[in-house]
Design a protein around this motif. Structure first.
Motif, PDB file in Angstrom:
ATOM      1  N   PHE A 416     -23.829  -4.710 -20.229  1.00  0.00           N
ATOM      2  CA  PHE A 416     -24.728  -5.608 -20.949  1.00  0.00           C
ATOM      3  C   PHE A 416     -26.035  -4.869 -21.227  1.00  0.00           C
ATOM      4  N   PRO A 417     -26.785  -5.304 -22.242  1.00  0.00           N
ATOM      5  CA  PRO A 417     -28.042  -4.612 -22.574  1.00  0.00           C
ATOM      6  C   PRO A 417     -29.176  -4.952 -21.625  1.00  0.00           C
ATOM      7  N   ARG A 418     -30.155  -4.070 -21.579  1.00  0.00           N
ATOM      8  CA  ARG A 418     -31.393  -4.277 -20.829  1.00  0.00           C
ATOM      9  C   ARG A 418     -32.502  -4.668 -21.811  1.00  0.00           C
ATOM     10  N   PRO A 419     -33.573  -5.296 -21.327  1.00  0.00           N
ATOM     11  CA  PRO A 419     -34.682  -5.667 -22.216  1.00  0.00           C
ATOM     12  C   PRO A 419     -35.300  -4.491 -22.953  1.00  0.00           C
ATOM     13  N   GLU A 420     -35.206  -3.275 -22.384  1.00  0.00           N
ATOM     14  CA  GLU A 420     -35.787  -2.097 -23.043  1.00  0.00           C
ATOM     15  C   GLU A 420     -35.163  -1.810 -24.400  1.00  0.00           C
ATOM     16  N   ILE A 421     -34.049  -2.460 -24.711  1.00  0.00           N
ATOM     17  CA  ILE A 421     -33.387  -2.185 -25.981  1.00  0.00           C
ATOM     18  C   ILE A 421     -34.215  -2.661 -27.159  1.00  0.00           C
ATOM     19  N   GLY A 422     -35.214  -3.517 -26.889  1.00  0.00           N
ATOM     20  CA  GLY A 422     -36.141  -3.883 -27.947  1.00  0.00           C
ATOM     21  C   GLY A 422     -36.265  -5.381 -28.175  1.00  0.00           C
ATOM     22  N   PRO A 423     -36.980  -5.764 -29.236  1.00  0.00           N
ATOM     23  CA  PRO A 423     -37.266  -7.184 -29.488  1.00  0.00           C
ATOM     24  C   PRO A 423     -36.030  -8.025 -29.770  1.00  0.00           C
ATOM     25  N   ASP A 424     -34.924  -7.374 -30.126  1.00  0.00           N
ATOM     26  CA  ASP A 424     -33.681  -8.115 -30.400  1.00  0.00           C
ATOM     27  C   ASP A 424     -32.823  -8.273 -29.145  1.00  0.00           C
ATOM     28  N   PHE A 425     -33.417  -8.026 -27.969  1.00  0.00           N
ATOM     29  CA  PHE A 425     -32.652  -8.047 -26.722  1.00  0.00           C
ATOM     30  C   PHE A 425     -31.789  -9.294 -26.573  1.00  0.00           C
ATOM     31  N   ALA A 426     -32.376 -10.473 -26.741  1.00  0.00           N
ATOM     32  CA  ALA A 426     -31.631 -11.716 -26.514  1.00  0.00           C
ATOM     33  C   ALA A 426     -30.437 -11.818 -27.458  1.00  0.00           C
ATOM     34  N   GLU A 427     -30.645 -11.457 -28.716  1.00  0.00           N
ATOM     35  CA  GLU A 427     -29.554 -11.550 -29.685  1.00  0.00           C
ATOM     36  C   GLU A 427     -28.478 -10.499 -29.397  1.00  0.00           C
ATOM     37  N   ILE A 428     -28.913  -9.291 -29.039  1.00  0.00           N
ATOM     38  CA  ILE A 428     -27.948  -8.235 -28.707  1.00  0.00           C
ATOM     39  C   ILE A 428     -27.141  -8.644 -27.473  1.00  0.00           C
ATOM     40  N   PHE A 429     -27.809  -9.280 -26.514  1.00  0.00           N
ATOM     41  CA  PHE A 429     -27.111  -9.735 -25.309  1.00  0.00           C
ATOM     42  C   PHE A 429     -26.015 -10.730 -25.681  1.00  0.00           C
ATOM     43  N   ARG A 430     -26.353 -11.690 -26.545  1.00  0.00           N
ATOM     44  CA  ARG A 430     -25.353 -12.688 -26.952  1.00  0.00           C
ATOM     45  C   ARG A 430     -24.205 -12.041 -27.715  1.00  0.00           C
ATOM     46  N   GLU A 431     -24.542 -11.068 -28.568  1.00  0.00           N
ATOM     47  CA  GLU A 431     -23.489 -10.363 -29.312  1.00  0.00           C
ATOM     48  C   GLU A 431     -22.595  -9.562 -28.366  1.00  0.00           C
ATOM     49  N   THR A 432     -23.188  -8.999 -27.320  1.00  0.00           N
ATOM     50  CA  THR A 432     -22.408  -8.232 -26.352  1.00  0.00           C
ATOM     51  C   THR A 432     -21.429  -9.137 -25.610  1.00  0.00           C
ATOM     52  N   ILE A 433     -21.869 -10.342 -25.285  1.00  0.00           N
ATOM     53  CA  ILE A 433     -20.954 -11.299 -24.653  1.00  0.00           C
ATOM     54  C   ILE A 433     -19.757 -11.557 -25.557  1.00  0.00           C
ATOM     55  N   LYS A 434     -20.003 -11.718 -26.861  1.00  0.00           N
ATOM     56  CA  LYS A 434     -18.904 -11.935 -27.808  1.00  0.00           C
ATOM     57  C   LYS A 434     -17.954 -10.736 -27.833  1.00  0.00           C
ATOM     58  N   ILE A 435     -18.542  -9.538 -27.855  1.00  0.00           N
ATOM     59  CA  ILE A 435     -17.728  -8.324 -27.895  1.00  0.00           C
ATOM     60  C   ILE A 435     -16.876  -8.196 -26.641  1.00  0.00           C
ATOM     61  N   ASN A 436     -17.444  -8.615 -25.510  1.00  0.00           N
ATOM     62  CA  ASN A 436     -16.720  -8.526 -24.243  1.00  0.00           C
ATOM     63  C   ASN A 436     -15.588  -9.541 -24.137  1.00  0.00           C
ATOM     64  N   THR A 437     -15.537 -10.490 -25.079  1.00  0.00           N
ATOM     65  CA  THR A 437     -14.513 -11.544 -25.005  1.00  0.00           C
ATOM     66  C   THR A 437     -13.740 -11.663 -26.310  1.00  0.00           C
ATOM     67  N   LEU A 438     -13.468 -10.548 -26.946  1.00  0.00           N
ATOM     68  CA  LEU A 438     -12.695 -10.553 -28.190  1.00  0.00           C
ATOM     69  C   LEU A 438     -11.246 -10.987 -27.938  1.00  0.00           C
ATOM     70  N   ASP A 439     -10.552 -11.291 -29.034  1.00  0.00           N
ATOM     71  CA  ASP A 439      -9.184 -11.819 -28.984  1.00  0.00           C
ATOM     72  C   ASP A 439      -8.210 -10.757 -28.474  1.00  0.00           C
ATOM     73  N   TYR A 440      -7.743 -10.952 -27.276  1.00  0.00           N
ATOM     74  CA  TYR A 440      -6.817 -10.026 -26.601  1.00  0.00           C
ATOM     75  C   TYR A 440      -5.560  -9.793 -27.429  1.00  0.00           C
ATOM     76  N   GLU A 441      -4.906 -10.869 -27.838  1.00  0.00           N
ATOM     77  CA  GLU A 441      -3.610 -10.762 -28.520  1.00  0.00           C
ATOM     78  C   GLU A 441      -3.737 -10.112 -29.888  1.00  0.00           C
ATOM     79  N   LYS A 442      -4.818 -10.416 -30.614  1.00  0.00           N
ATOM     80  CA  LYS A 442      -4.994  -9.845 -31.946  1.00  0.00           C
ATOM     81  C   LYS A 442      -5.113  -8.322 -31.870  1.00  0.00           C
ATOM     82  N   TYR A 443      -5.951  -7.842 -30.948  1.00  0.00           N
ATOM     83  CA  TYR A 443      -6.119  -6.400 -30.828  1.00  0.00           C
ATOM     84  C   TYR A 443      -4.856  -5.737 -30.278  1.00  0.00           C
TER      85      TYR A 443
END
Length: 741
Positions: A416-443
């Motif tokens: 997961f990202p750290r706050p040092e990643i910049g002002p978009d930290f919260a949004e990047i964190f949420r996007e990372t959660i999505k990436i970590n839970t992509l569709d298993y069967e599709k891939y």
């Protein structure tokens, strides 16, 4: 049993020695001392007395300790670490440059080593490990005594060798304590210092962060506060992905999790809310959590980064300066000493070790790339010591495998990202959660199309574009029965989260070419213009351009300039002589950085893995936020083809069958070097596996080539063109990265 009760007997046994040592150190402030060494001893004694005050406060106040205001705890934490913070490091004895300048060559390095070891008292005081505190106090007093005797005899200082001998025997003698403790804290759930913080603290009260004794930066405070603001549903989703990936790892590898009783949980400070939920999940699986701190003493520290739980480094240059402190004592004698103690320790804790299921790791990303300064004053290993150290690490790995067999354990890693990643930290964190839970069967289905095509091939060719000069040929194992066998593992969301790659262990003979990446983040380091050349699957040359700009040399040379020649060696565009020398030194520093960080001290390594990353959603996220160079390898390896040098992905478990979801056995678990384990295990393993990824933006073509020379395109100019994989391009076309989610 309470952790403090567990240590009570040990602390009582050493309490008298501890008190005597503190009394003696307390008197040093009034003594006359020869300079410049007197300043060193007085300042170090002040630090030890500060730690003594912490111990007394914890003993006298009991549970009331730590109930002060957040501001008070923050000020105290900064005071503990102030001396090595970047703004003060120029005049710190932890800085080998300053120590050597003020104390003299030889003396400075040794006393800087001692000072660094003594700074470990911070965490020992928090954990109330009086035996370690006493040992450090006593070696400090012993070194001081050597100097005092010299002053009494009219000498300015004792011989350097006298000091070195004291420090050598200190490390060697106390290996009986430091090494077994390190083994135990990695397998024994009764050592619950961190578990108690995670499970018993009020995590909405950020004062809990100061209970560890780690350096707490604004990043940890921001991260913990952010985590507290997430809905419980989101926390559960994060933790469930992490723990379910761990469970799936055992399932896909055909290993029995029911035989295990413990799991090693590794995490950065700030993630406690997620970790608490994960511990609850693990306990529901029948696994008790084991949490150990990243080591602070040189005998147990890792030169290649920290493992366990830890806070932000107060100063990465300080860590870098002391990464090879073991050069003070490393040699054949110490190697045998450490191996003997390690074997004895694992034998003592063999039942606990047999119960351990393996690590579950939370990683972070987002810090700026670290460009270290290579200091001539820092302790460094000679060629013989490097060889001995690598041999020691390899033997320890084999000892660990004896008591914790690789074919009986598993792991999982999530980032997961750290706050040092910049002002978009919260949004990047949420996007990372999505990436970590992509569709298993599709891939899984998309990647199977790729594997089917690759299994028709004898080799794979990979090229770069847009200034990337990669030109690699990777040889594949010959399949005996394609209906039942495969070369590539279909990697979805289990041990390595997020999902998104197919990988193999290549045949080394015939694997050759140049691997080039303009920028790639590996560990704490952002490598620029990284080049590695392979012949028969082994690294033969390597370089990076990290130090060239500061040397006035611009970018590093082309594919044929791996030896650092080029302009630096003269020719039509040769720089002036002074610049030539600076460039040569910059090339040498770049090669040394590659050797230490990527090759882990080896002069050469085999290609242990070739993979094609398919997580274009992760790549699109990185492109959208401009963080491609700051992704951890865990995510970055899924955003393009990657090559790992070192051991294969199946090291120590090559003889355990591995099957893909379609039922085919992955037969590419060995290469020519790992097969040597059947004759001499010391020649088969390197105790490292370092991934290097070519991002889609630099990727040219990937082609599967059969034995007749017929080519099947997998990727053309950075886009997936194989039938059944085209959907991966949607994320590349859509920077919102909503595709495939």
């Amino acid at each position: 049993m309470d952790y403090r009760v567990l240590l009570q007997e040990e602390n009582e046994a050493v309490r008298e020695r501890y008190d005597l040592s503190m009394e003696r150190i307390g008197a040093m402030g009034e003594e006359e001392m020869g300079q410049p060494y007197g300043s060193y001893f007085k300042r170090t004694a002040e630090f030890i007395r500060m730690m003594g005050g912490l111990v007394q406060a914890r003993l006298s106040q009991g549970d009331k300790w730590g109930k002060r205001s957040l501001a008070e705890l923050k000020e105290e934490n900064r005071r503990f670490y102030a001396d090595i913070l970047p703004e003060h490091y120029g005049e710190s004895y932890g800085n080998p440059d300053y120590a050597a300048e003020t104390l003299g060559e030889g003396y400075g390095q040794l006393l800087s080593f001692l000072y660094t070891e003594i700074r470990g008292q911070i965490v020992y005081a928090f954990e109330m490990r009086l035996e370690y505190l006493t040992a450090l106090n006593e070696v400090f007093l012993e070194v001081y005594s050597v100097f005092s005797q010299a002053w009494e005899e009219g000498r300015k200082a004792p011989a350097v060798q006298e000091i070195k001998d004291v420090l050598y025997w200190f490390v060697s003698d106390y290996a009986d304590v430091t090494v077994p403790w390190r083994v135990r804290e990695g397998v024994d759930p009764a050592l619950s210092f961190a578990v108690d913080i995670v499970m018993k603290s009020d995590l909405t009260d950020l004062r809990y962060l100061y209970q560890y004794g780690e350096y707490v930066s604004e990043s940890e405070l921001t991260l913990a506060e952010f985590m507290n603001g997430l809905p419980q549903e989101t926390i559960d989703r994060m933790a469930d992905t992490y723990t379910e990936g761990y469970r799936k790892g055992f399932a896909v590898m055909g290993r029995d999790l029911g035989k295990k009783k413990t799991v090693v949980v590794e995490y950065p400070l700030g993630f406690e809310r997620m970790i608490r939920r994960a511990v609850e999940n693990f306990r529901a699986m029948g696994l008790a959590p084991v949490m150990y701190r990243a080591a602070v003493e040189s005998v147990n520290r890792r030169a290649a980064g920290r493992r366990g739980y830890f806070g932000t480094s107060p100063n990465r240059q300080y860590d870098y300066d002391h990464r090879h402190d073991s050069a003070l004592y490393m040699g054949n004698g110490f190697k045998e000493r450490k191996l003997s103690v390690t074997r004895t320790a694992y034998e003592s804790f063999k039942e606990l070790a047999s119960w351990c299921a393996g690590p579950a790791v939370v990683e972070t990303f987002g810090e700026e790339g670290f460009l270290p300064v290579n200091k001539k004053t820092a302790l460094a290993m000679n060629a013989h010591q490097e060889e001995v150290s690598l041999a020691c690490a390899g033997e320890i790995r084999r000892i660990v495998n004896q008591y914790m067999p690789g074919d009986e354990t598993s792991f999982t890693i999530i980032a997961f990202p750290r706050p040092e990643i910049g002002p978009d930290f919260a949004e990047i964190f949420r996007e990372t959660i999505k990436i970590n839970t992509l569709d298993y069967e599709k891939y899984q289905k998309i990647q199977q199309h790729m594997i089917d095509a690759l299994d028709e091939a004898a080799c794979v060719t990979i090229t770069g574009r847009e200034g990337n000069e990669t030109s690699m040929r990777v040889m594949l194992h010959k399949l005996g029965d394609r209906a039942r066998e495969t070369n590539f593992e279909n990697c979805v969301a289990d041990v390595n989260i997020p999902l998104g790659e197919v990988f193999t262990s290549p045949v080394l003979a015939g694997t050759e070419g140049l691997l080039h990446v303009k920028e790639v983040y590996i560990g704490d380091y952002l490598f620029k213009d990284l080049r590695m050349r392979f012949a028969d699957g082994r690294v033969t040359e390597y370089s990076c351009g990290n130090f060239l700009e500061t040397a006035g040399g611009g970018k590093s040379g082309g594919a044929g300039d791996l030896d650092g020649a080029g302009d630096a060696a003269g020719g039509p565009s040769a720089a002036p002589a002074v610049s030539c020398k600076a460039q040569e030194e910059a090339f040498a520093q770049g090669r040394e950085l590659v050797k230490q960080v990527i090759l882990r001290g080896h002069t050469s390594l085999p290609l242990g893995e070739f993979a094609i990353g398919t997580n274009t959603a992760a790549y699109a996220m990185a492109r959208r936020f401009g963080i491609g160079g700051r992704l951890p390898i865990l995510i970055a390896e899924k955003t393009g083809p990657h090559f790992a040098v070192g051991d294969t992905c199946y090291s120590f478990a090559e003889d355990s069958p591995m099957y893909n979801p379609d039922g085919k056995e992955v037969i590419a678990r060995d290469n020519e070097i790992s097969l040597l384990r059947k004759e001499d295990a010391s020649k088969a393993y390197f105790s490292c596996h370092t991934d290097i990824t070519i991002p889609y933006s630099e990727l040219g073509d990937i082609r599967a080539v059969d034995s007749s020379g017929r080519e099947t395109e997998i990727v053309r100019q950075g886009r997936f063109v194989l039938a059944g994989t085209e959907e991966l391009n949607e994320a590349l076309d859509d920077e919102s990265s909503d595709a495939l989610q």
